[in-house]
Design an enzyme around this catalytic site. Structure first.
Site, mmCIF file in Angstrom:
data_model
loop_
_atom_site.group_PDB
_atom_site.id
_atom_site.type_symbol
_atom_site.label_atom_id
_atom_site.label_comp_id
_atom_site.label_asym_id
_atom_site.label_seq_id
_atom_site.Cartn_x
_atom_site.Cartn_y
_atom_site.Cartn_z
ATOM 1 N N GLU A 31 38.284 34.784 34.331
ATOM 2 C CA GLU A 31 37.611 35.911 34.993
ATOM 3 C C GLU A 31 38.000 35.874 36.475
ATOM 4 O O GLU A 31 37.601 34.974 37.211
ATOM 5 C CB GLU A 31 36.102 35.761 34.779
ATOM 6 C CG GLU A 31 35.321 37.015 35.027
ATOM 7 C CD GLU A 31 35.816 38.228 34.249
ATOM 8 O OE1 GLU A 31 36.107 38.107 33.047
ATOM 9 O OE2 GLU A 31 35.928 39.307 34.865
ATOM 10 N N SER A 32 38.783 36.868 36.869
ATOM 11 C CA SER A 32 39.352 36.822 38.222
ATOM 12 C C SER A 32 38.282 36.834 39.310
ATOM 13 O O SER A 32 38.436 36.172 40.346
ATOM 14 C CB SER A 32 40.325 37.978 38.424
ATOM 15 O OG SER A 32 39.701 39.213 38.131
ATOM 16 N N CYS A 60 47.229 36.844 33.110
ATOM 17 C CA CYS A 60 46.012 37.650 32.970
ATOM 18 C C CYS A 60 45.152 37.620 34.240
ATOM 19 O O CYS A 60 45.539 38.209 35.239
ATOM 20 C CB CYS A 60 45.259 37.212 31.727
ATOM 21 S SG CYS A 60 44.260 38.553 31.068
ATOM 22 N N ARG A 112 42.437 46.345 36.217
ATOM 23 C CA ARG A 112 41.719 45.360 35.384
ATOM 24 C C ARG A 112 41.212 45.997 34.104
ATOM 25 O O ARG A 112 40.906 47.187 34.068
ATOM 26 C CB ARG A 112 40.503 44.809 36.137
ATOM 27 C CG ARG A 112 40.836 43.953 37.309
ATOM 28 C CD ARG A 112 39.553 43.442 37.937
ATOM 29 N NE ARG A 112 38.825 42.551 37.046
ATOM 30 C CZ ARG A 112 37.525 42.288 37.145
ATOM 31 N NH1 ARG A 112 36.800 42.883 38.069
ATOM 32 N NH2 ARG A 112 36.953 41.450 36.312
ATOM 33 N N ILE A 165 43.945 39.762 26.074
ATOM 34 C CA ILE A 165 42.480 39.662 26.005
ATOM 35 C C ILE A 165 41.893 40.324 27.246
ATOM 36 O O ILE A 165 42.063 39.816 28.356
ATOM 37 C CB ILE A 165 42.012 38.191 25.935
ATOM 38 C CG1 ILE A 165 42.676 37.478 24.752
ATOM 39 C CG2 ILE A 165 40.492 38.118 25.824
ATOM 40 C CD1 ILE A 165 42.471 35.975 24.746
ATOM 41 N N HIS A 178 48.717 36.131 27.401
ATOM 42 C CA HIS A 178 48.422 34.688 27.430
ATOM 43 C C HIS A 178 49.462 33.867 26.653
ATOM 44 O O HIS A 178 49.244 33.545 25.485
ATOM 45 C CB HIS A 178 47.059 34.442 26.771
ATOM 46 C CG HIS A 178 45.903 34.912 27.585
ATOM 47 N ND1 HIS A 178 45.224 34.102 28.464
ATOM 48 C CD2 HIS A 178 45.320 36.118 27.667
ATOM 49 C CE1 HIS A 178 44.253 34.783 29.041
ATOM 50 N NE2 HIS A 178 44.291 36.015 28.571
ATOM 51 N N GLU A 223 49.959 30.836 26.851
ATOM 52 C CA GLU A 223 49.397 29.509 26.541
ATOM 53 C C GLU A 223 48.580 29.513 25.258
ATOM 54 O O GLU A 223 48.234 28.453 24.751
ATOM 55 C CB GLU A 223 48.565 28.993 27.733
ATOM 56 C CG GLU A 223 47.165 29.579 27.875
ATOM 57 C CD GLU A 223 47.128 31.017 28.426
ATOM 58 O OE1 GLU A 223 48.191 31.650 28.567
ATOM 59 O OE2 GLU A 223 46.009 31.495 28.688
HETATM 60 N N1 GLN Z 1 39.315 40.736 32.388
HETATM 61 C C1 GLN Z 1 39.588 39.558 33.138
HETATM 62 C C2 GLN Z 1 39.551 39.814 34.638
HETATM 63 O O1 GLN Z 1 39.422 40.906 35.054
HETATM 64 C C3 GLN Z 1 40.928 38.955 32.751
HETATM 65 C C4 GLN Z 1 40.904 38.547 31.309
HETATM 66 C C5 GLN Z 1 41.746 37.363 30.966
HETATM 67 O O2 GLN Z 1 42.165 36.593 31.821
HETATM 68 N N2 GLN Z 1 41.920 37.172 29.678
HETATM 69 O O3 GLN Z 1 39.647 38.903 35.384
#
Ligand code: GLN
Length: 187
Positions: free
Chosen positions: A47-48, A78, A105, A132, A168, A170
């Site tokens: 989550e940024s 991400c 986002r 995701i 992702h 990873e």
């Molecule tokens: N939705 C997340 C964000 O805004 C990013 C999602 C993720 O890293 N899988 O930070």
């Protein structure tokens, strides 16, 4: 080769396992004292907004920004891509802002919040991409190379020593992208 993996929040362990499989040493970056003598940097998904708050609180943000601007090879996935982006279309401010792109986002909509697709990423062919709640890259400045596009949206870029991916790598068994990153560092 010592790769620092930002480990304040998110999917950092999966990156570490992947890099270790490829023979690289990893170090978890949890405080500013961890930011010494790195050959490469991974900014994981998660989550940024939370990651950015923690980086401020831990006084790591300006140090990380300086290291990236000074040329530390960086792979961001991400939320990591969102941290790197110079501009975020749907957020009040940017974070590290070292990558000259704009991102949006949570850009693939609710129903499609998670999906997997296979396509070429730069010179890596048929790569399984796991998205995701992913961002996409809405615009790029000069010098930014597009690595991959999904449904007309840019989802992977390279700019000098920085690679930003909306998905992702990873979370797959496919080590080729991490391998490419290690090759970029070695070069
Ligand atoms: N939705 C997340 C964000 O805004 C990013 C999602 C993720 O890293 N899988 O930070």
């Amino acid at each position: 080769m010592k790769i620092g993996v930002l480990a304040v929040q998110g999917a950092f362990i999966e990156h570490e396992k992947m890099l270790q499989k490829l023979g690289a040493d990893t170090v978890e970056l949890r405080q500013k004292g961890d930011l010494n003598n790195l050959d490469g940097l991974i900014l994981p998904g998660g989550e940024s907004t939370v990651q950015s708050l923690l980086l401020d609180k831990l006084e790591m943000k300006q140090l990380l920004k300086g290291l990236i601007e000074d040329g530390l090879p960086t792979l961001a996935t991400c939320a990591g891509l969102i941290l790197l982006a110079k501009n975020i279309d749907n957020a009040p401010k940017s974070h590290l802002a070292t990558l000259p792109v704009s991102v949006k986002r949570n850009a693939f909509g609710r129903q499609l919040s998670s999906f997997v697709t296979k396509q070429n990423v730069g010179c890596v062919s048929d790569y399984p991409e796991v998205f995701i709640r992913a961002p996409y890259i809405s615009s790029t400045e000069d010098g930014v190379e597009t690595l991959c596009v999904h449904e007309d949206k840019i989802v992977g870029v390279k700019y000098k020593h920085q690679i930003g991916l909306a998905f992702h790598p990873e979370l797959t068994e496919d080590t080729r992208i991490h391998q490419k990153f290690l090759e970029l560092i070695a070069a």
